[in-house]
Design an enzyme around this catalytic site. Structure first.
Site, PDB file in Angstrom:
ATOM      1  N   GLY A  64      44.641  78.245  42.645  1.00 58.16           N
ATOM      2  CA  GLY A  64      45.550  78.364  41.504  1.00 58.16           C
ATOM      3  C   GLY A  64      45.593  77.159  40.598  1.00 58.16           C
ATOM      4  O   GLY A  64      46.362  77.156  39.635  1.00 58.16           O
TER       5      GLY A  64
ATOM      6  N   GLU B 180      41.853  76.819  48.479  1.00 55.39           N
ATOM      7  CA  GLU B 180      40.801  77.768  48.089  1.00 55.39           C
ATOM      8  C   GLU B 180      40.802  78.000  46.588  1.00 55.39           C
ATOM      9  O   GLU B 180      41.155  79.080  46.115  1.00 55.39           O
ATOM     10  CB  GLU B 180      40.939  79.083  48.863  1.00 55.39           C
ATOM     11  CG  GLU B 180      42.337  79.641  48.907  1.00 55.39           C
ATOM     12  CD  GLU B 180      42.499  80.822  49.848  1.00 55.39           C
ATOM     13  OE1 GLU B 180      41.805  80.885  50.878  1.00 55.39           O
ATOM     14  OE2 GLU B 180      43.335  81.686  49.542  1.00 55.39           O
TER      15      GLU B 180
ATOM     16  N   TYR C  24      44.844  89.118  29.103  1.00 54.12           N
ATOM     17  CA  TYR C  24      45.987  88.204  29.266  1.00 54.12           C
ATOM     18  C   TYR C  24      46.327  87.432  27.990  1.00 54.12           C
ATOM     19  O   TYR C  24      47.224  86.590  28.032  1.00 54.12           O
ATOM     20  CB  TYR C  24      45.660  87.098  30.287  1.00 54.12           C
ATOM     21  CG  TYR C  24      45.078  87.496  31.599  1.00 54.12           C
ATOM     22  CD1 TYR C  24      45.654  88.520  32.345  1.00 54.12           C
ATOM     23  CD2 TYR C  24      43.991  86.813  32.143  1.00 54.12           C
ATOM     24  CE1 TYR C  24      45.136  88.855  33.589  1.00 54.12           C
ATOM     25  CE2 TYR C  24      43.471  87.141  33.383  1.00 54.12           C
ATOM     26  CZ  TYR C  24      44.050  88.165  34.092  1.00 54.12           C
ATOM     27  OH  TYR C  24      43.546  88.494  35.321  1.00 54.12           O
TER      28      TYR C  24
ATOM     29  N   CYS D 148      34.026  99.545  20.758  1.00 55.25           N
ATOM     30  CA  CYS D 148      34.848 100.392  19.892  1.00 55.25           C
ATOM     31  C   CYS D 148      36.241 100.428  20.482  1.00 55.25           C
ATOM     32  O   CYS D 148      36.655 101.411  21.101  1.00 55.25           O
ATOM     33  CB  CYS D 148      34.265 101.791  19.825  1.00 55.25           C
ATOM     34  SG  CYS D 148      32.647 101.769  19.097  1.00 55.25           S
TER      35      CYS D 148
ATOM     36  N   TYR E 157      36.095  84.173  36.404  1.00 54.53           N
ATOM     37  CA  TYR E 157      36.689  85.459  36.034  1.00 54.53           C
ATOM     38  C   TYR E 157      36.126  85.988  34.714  1.00 54.53           C
ATOM     39  O   TYR E 157      36.855  86.590  33.920  1.00 54.53           O
ATOM     40  CB  TYR E 157      38.228  85.348  35.985  1.00 54.53           C
ATOM     41  CG  TYR E 157      38.808  84.840  37.284  1.00 54.53           C
ATOM     42  CD1 TYR E 157      38.831  85.659  38.416  1.00 54.53           C
ATOM     43  CD2 TYR E 157      39.279  83.534  37.409  1.00 54.53           C
ATOM     44  CE1 TYR E 157      39.328  85.188  39.621  1.00 54.53           C
ATOM     45  CE2 TYR E 157      39.770  83.060  38.604  1.00 54.53           C
ATOM     46  CZ  TYR E 157      39.795  83.888  39.706  1.00 54.53           C
ATOM     47  OH  TYR E 157      40.274  83.412  40.904  1.00 54.53           O
TER      48      TYR E 157
HETATM   49  C1  PLP Z   1      44.102  84.544  47.863  1.00 57.31           C
HETATM   50  C2  PLP Z   1      43.551  83.804  46.710  1.00 57.31           C
HETATM   51  N1  PLP Z   1      43.096  82.553  46.899  1.00 57.31           N
HETATM   52  C3  PLP Z   1      42.578  81.846  45.876  1.00 57.31           C
HETATM   53  C4  PLP Z   1      42.483  82.367  44.599  1.00 57.31           C
HETATM   54  C5  PLP Z   1      41.879  81.533  43.525  1.00 57.31           C
HETATM   55  O1  PLP Z   1      42.724  81.308  42.457  1.00 57.31           O
HETATM   56  P1  PLP Z   1      42.251  80.351  41.278  1.00 57.31           P
HETATM   57  O2  PLP Z   1      40.996  80.905  40.743  1.00 57.31           O
HETATM   58  O3  PLP Z   1      43.367  80.404  40.303  1.00 57.31           O
HETATM   59  O4  PLP Z   1      42.066  79.004  41.876  1.00 57.31           O
HETATM   60  C6  PLP Z   1      42.959  83.656  44.358  1.00 57.31           C
HETATM   61  C7  PLP Z   1      42.899  84.243  43.004  1.00 57.31           C
HETATM   62  O5  PLP Z   1      43.304  85.311  42.703  1.00 57.31           O
HETATM   63  C8  PLP Z   1      43.499  84.398  45.445  1.00 57.31           C
HETATM   64  O6  PLP Z   1      43.944  85.652  45.269  1.00 57.31           O
END
Ligand code: PLP
Length: 418
Positions: free
Chosen positions: A225, A266, A311, A337, A375
């Site tokens: 995150g 992560e 978003y 389109c 993404y």
């Molecule tokens: C369980 C989990 N871990 C890690 C992430 C990675 O998030 P970010 O790309 O914001 O670091 C996500 C993103 O949706 C997630 O769902």
């Protein structure tokens, strides 16, 4: 109106032109130097009793990128059975992969036999793991009651989020685990993407308060995150500062509780977002009169970079070779389109146009859409309007361009039709 900065500092105009000549547009380009540098910064995260850095491969599951992170010793956060498979194909060992999925796995027995690590994300999933693998050590994802994301759509904590087991149900978690002889070894939380670092820190403490009630937990996974400012006016998290806060929390926890917890984080975005760009071509320029808008139509849009339409996310856009031209307020749109196929909506508001003050684009110009490592390829609206999936290329440190994935062919688009 936003002043638009350069789309990709790592890609020169000459290289972008080389990409167009060799691979066509639109084309994703990733920067190996940038990927490795981000991974090294994350590997330095504060963890007094051990760190496992998992790459949230949902951000970009390209095998070329997985290989870079595998070589640096990262492990994997997989969000589906299919991502587990892709990580294995990319050479990760089963025990390096943690499956954290909204979808109850359809392949639990297989994962268990191979040694894939499982993170139960609901009481239903916990029951299923207990039935399939009684006596096993597992991870549990909890919703600590607090979330934060760059938009509500990327907030995965608090009462409005379906992710993980609500913190009040810890008693049920213990009961299910006890019934199946499961040992809860890892406690996991992930409260959102583009998280406010101060909220992340508060969630860390809330997560540790849950760990205090689970005596077998040895590992705490705080998710990802970490916010990345794709635009200069957007903040980027100081990961070292957050890490030093977490270090303090883990040391204090040890004083209080006696346990020296190993840490997992992560990140996805943090590792890849700024190391990606889409090289595109301006295919048309139109306007809606003197009180209207000037639109530059690109051959990329929601097809490769869906986040703005979804978003109102902001990506830098750069008109290559435009320096010295008269600037104009330009709305960049994609080839679909669909009036929602807008690359430059107002920040956080996909319904409103957000013109950028840039050199007036001309048909044929090369245009770079930056911040496209995370993404973008992963979330692309593949084959909408029957545009083929774009290729992916790695820019090597010596300037070579290596093709990671070729453009989808027309035959591949139709391959599964009967
Ligand atoms: C369980 C989990 N871990 C890690 C992430 C990675 O998030 P970010 O790309 O914001 O670091 C996500 C993103 O949706 C997630 O769902």
């Amino acid at each position: 109106m936003t002043l638009s900065p350069g789309g990709a500092p790592f890609l020169s105009a000459a290289k972008a032109e080389e990409v167009r000549q060799r691979f066509g547009t639109p084309c994703y380009v990733y920067d190996l130097v940038g990927l490795e540098a981000a991974a090294r910064r994350a590997l330095a995260f504060g963890a007094p009793y051990g760190l496992t850095l998992r790459y949230a491969m949902k951000a970009n599951p390209s095998r070329g990128i997985l290989g870079v992170f595998r070589a640096l010793g990262l492990h994997i956060d997989a969000s589906s059975d299919w991502e587990v498979e892709r990580a294995l194909v990319a050479g990760f060992a089963p025990e390096q992969i943690l499956l954290t999925s909204q979808m109850p796995s359809r392949r639990l027995a297989e994962h268990i036999a191979r040694g894939i690590r499982l993170n139960a994300c609901s009481l239903h999933q916990l029951e299923a793991v207990g039935r399939a693998a009684p006596g096993r050590a597992i991870a549990v994802r909890m919703n600590p009651g607090l979330g934060s994301g760059s938009t509500k759509r990327t907030n995965t904590g608090g009462p409005a989020a379906s992710f993980g087991i609500w913190h009040d149900y810890l008693g049920d978690v213990k009961a299910v685990a006890a019934r199946h002889g499961l040992t809860i070894r890892t406690l996991h939380t992930h409260i959102g993407s583009g998280t406010d670092p101060e909220v992340w820190k508060r969630a860390t403490r809330m997560t540790l308060d849950l760990v205090a009630q689970l005596p077998d937990v040895k590992v705490v996974n705080l998710g990802g995150g970490f916010k990345v400012g794709r635009m200069p006016e957007e903040p980027t998290v100081d990961i070292a500062e957050v890490g030093s806060h977490v270090r303090g929390e883990l040391e204090a926890f040890r004083e209080r509780d006696g346990r020296a917890l190993s840490l997992e984080i992560e990140p996805g975005t943090y590792l890849v977002a700024q190391a990606g760009v889409v090289v595109a071509t301006c295919v048309d320029v139109v306007d809606t009169g003197k009180d209207g808008y000037l639109f530059a139509k690109l051959d990329t849009g929601m097809t490769e970079v869906t986040r703005p339409s979804l978003y109102g996310a902001q990506h830098p856009v750069d008109v290559v070779g435009g320096a010295g031209r008269e600037p104009a307020a330009v709305v960049f749109v994609g080839p679909c389109c669909e009036s929602g196929d807008v690359l430059t909506p107002a920040p956080g508001d996909p319904e409103t146009l957000g013109p950028r003050w840039l050199p007036r684009p001309r048909i044929g110009d090369l245009v770079l859409v930056g911040g496209a490592g995370a993404y973008c390829s992963a979330m692309s609206t593949i084959n909408y309007n029957s545009y083929p999936q774009a290729p992916e290329v790695m820019l090597e440190p010596d300037g070579r361009l290596t093709l990671l994935r070729q453009r989808q062919t027309f035959e591949q688009m139709l391959a599964n039709e009967m």
